[in-house]
Each structure stands twice: as C-alpha cells, then as structure tokens.
Design a protein around this motif. Sequence first.
Motif, short mmCIF file in Angstrom:
data_model
loop_
_atom_site.label_atom_id
_atom_site.label_comp_id
_atom_site.label_asym_id
_atom_site.label_seq_id
_atom_site.Cartn_x
_atom_site.Cartn_y
_atom_site.Cartn_z
N VAL A 62 8.24 7.10 10.05
CA VAL A 62 7.49 6.13 9.71
C VAL A 62 6.98 6.40 10.50
CG1 VAL A 62 7.85 4.55 8.51
CG2 VAL A 62 10.13 5.13 8.92
N ASN A 63 5.12 6.60 9.34
CA ASN A 63 3.94 6.87 10.24
C ASN A 63 3.35 5.71 8.87
OD1 ASN A 63 2.62 7.74 11.59
ND2 ASN A 63 1.07 8.88 10.33
N ILE A 64 2.84 5.13 9.69
CA ILE A 64 1.36 4.09 9.29
C ILE A 64 -0.05 4.17 9.21
CG2 ILE A 64 1.29 1.50 9.05
CD1 ILE A 64 4.15 0.84 9.61
N LYS A 104 -6.18 2.83 6.37
CA LYS A 104 -7.56 3.03 6.07
C LYS A 104 -8.47 2.27 4.36
CE LYS A 104 -10.13 7.45 4.24
NZ LYS A 104 -9.22 8.96 4.46
N ASP A 105 -9.23 1.76 4.75
CA ASP A 105 -10.04 1.61 3.84
C ASP A 105 -9.59 -0.17 3.46
OD1 ASP A 105 -12.34 2.98 3.62
OD2 ASP A 105 -11.63 4.45 2.29
N ASN A 106 -8.63 -0.98 4.39
CA ASN A 106 -7.81 -1.80 4.19
C ASN A 106 -6.41 -1.59 3.48
OD1 ASN A 106 -9.38 -3.91 5.73
ND2 ASN A 106 -11.11 -3.95 3.59
N LEU A 107 -5.59 -0.43 3.33
CA LEU A 107 -4.57 -0.26 2.34
C LEU A 107 -3.79 0.81 3.42
CD1 LEU A 107 -5.83 1.57 -0.97
CD2 LEU A 107 -4.59 -0.79 -0.49
N ARG A 108 -2.69 0.55 3.19
CA ARG A 108 -1.82 0.87 4.61
C ARG A 108 -0.84 1.82 3.71
NH1 ARG A 108 -2.85 -3.15 6.42
NH2 ARG A 108 -2.58 -4.32 8.99
N LYS A 109 -1.13 3.71 4.51
CA LYS A 109 -0.54 4.51 3.76
C LYS A 109 0.97 4.58 4.93
CE LYS A 109 -4.47 6.84 1.71
NZ LYS A 109 -4.11 5.87 -0.30
N ILE A 110 2.15 4.44 3.83
CA ILE A 110 3.29 4.22 4.78
C ILE A 110 4.27 6.14 4.46
CG2 ILE A 110 5.22 3.62 5.74
CD1 ILE A 110 3.90 0.64 4.86
N LEU A 111 4.11 6.96 5.49
CA LEU A 111 5.11 8.27 4.97
C LEU A 111 6.55 8.28 5.66
CD1 LEU A 111 4.73 10.75 4.07
CD2 LEU A 111 3.64 11.96 6.26
#
Length: 139
Positions: free
Chosen positions: A124-126, A129-136
């Motif tokens: 799980v990678n968090i 960026k720009d107040n968003l969390r991109k979770i993969l």
Amino acid sequence: MVTFNYTVEKLDQLNEVASKLISLIPKKKIFIFEGDMGSGKTTLIKKTVKELGVEDACSPTFSIINTYLGLNNQEIFHIDCYRIEQENEAENIGLVEIINEENICFIEWPKKIHNLLPNNCVKVNIEVKDNLRKILIQI
C-alpha cells in the motif's frame, strides 16, 4: 500483479480503501504501508482495524508493535519500523516470528526490514499531492 487506485480527499473516503484491504484477508496476511511522514499510513490502518473490530488502535511508533484483538479474538499486529535502525533489532523483538506465523500484520516503514518480509505482501503506497491522497494497492 493486480493494482487498485484510490484518490482520497476526506477521511470518510478511507472506508472504501479499508474495505478493499479487509477483502484480501484471509488469502493475504501481511500488508506493508509506504509513504512520507504524515501521509496517512496510521490513519488508514486505524480505519482498517476498526472494521475488524478494534476500537482503540493507536500508533506503535514508540512501542514498535501493537497487538489488537479483533472480532472473534483474532490477533492483529500493527507494526511501525520507523525507529528500527538495523534488521537484527526486528529479530530481537520477535518481529520475524510474528510475520512467519502468518498473523495479520499491518507494517509501516517496511523498507527498514525488507529482507525479513515474505514476497507475497500486499503493498500500500500513499502519496499526498494537492491535498489529495493517492493510494495504490498492489497484490
């Protein structure tokens, strides 16, 4: 490798991510979380273990390992390797046994113990960026 992508703006959106992680149990037991300090690793783990029946989860930064009892008295381990400087420290505190016994483990800062981890971990990678969390999530 199977990949799931999520973009999270608000905390309540973590429910979907937590549900996805839970759906991978019991086939997967070891979940490793990567991301910068403050990216939300602990918050996502707290949300996930809450759905597993744990009400009072907290960061194990100082204790390194927190053990929770979930639904049906299932043991769940929340591990924070941030303070581990050498892999043999992980062996000395019993971390290798916890991982090898196929317990459910949520591990923060896994790069500190990467040689001790099995190959079949859920990654799980968090990224913030720009107040968003991109979770993969990678399986």
